[in-house]
Design an enzyme around this catalytic site. Structure first.
Site: not given
Length: 158
Positions: A82, A91, A94, A96
């Site tokens: 990334r 991207r 990702d 989170d």
């Protein structure tokens, strides 16, 4: 062990392979994935001139403290390639941290629950698949209730 919920997303290259690789790397990093949602194809929200995303949510157990877990997630993103060129842009992967048990954390480095999760169908739809009656630690609304507020956004099972 703490129960955590993680959002995974990608919109470049072999998206399904990137999600599989991220799950594998989580396991290798002592973040034990106990359940995963379906995958959802979603339109980009803020920077709309980019490819569709493939998103999912994982329920995991970990011994890491929140900031340690954040460092693990950022390391996996970096190792997978990334590159952060454009905020909210395309991207490769990702990762989170959405929820860390019932903890509420507000620091410059980390906010838990994720500060925008209640506004994003691409997070709530797969999260509701895993834990519809889970309550958001701040609003105290269930994930199902939060999902009912963002039905105008596109998300379809892939």
């Amino acid at each position: 062990m703490k129960t955590v919920y993680l959002a995974l997303g990608t919109n470049l290259g072999d998206r399904a392979a990137h999600l599989d690789e991220a799950l594998r790397r989580l396991e290798e990093s002592d973040v034990h994935v106990v359940a995963v949602s379906s995958r959802y194809e979603t339109a980009p929200l803020e920077v709309t001139s980019q490819p569709q995303f493939l998103n999912m949510v994982a329920k995991a157990e970990t011994r890491f403290f929140p900031r340690q877990l954040l460092r693990v997630l950022l390391r996996i993103e970096r190792e997978m390639g990334r590159i952060r060129k454009v905020a909210k842009g395309p991207r490769l992967i990702d990762l989170d941290l959405l929820l860390y048990g019932t903890s509420i954390i507000r620091s410059p480095e980390l906010e838990v629950p994720h500060p925008r999760m209640q506004d994003r169908r691409f997070v709530l739809e797969p999260l509701a698949e895993l834990a519809p009656d889970l309550r958001h630690p701040v609003s105290r609304k269930t994930i199902r209730e939060l999902l009912g507020r963002v039905l105008d956004q596109s998300a379809r099972r892939a």
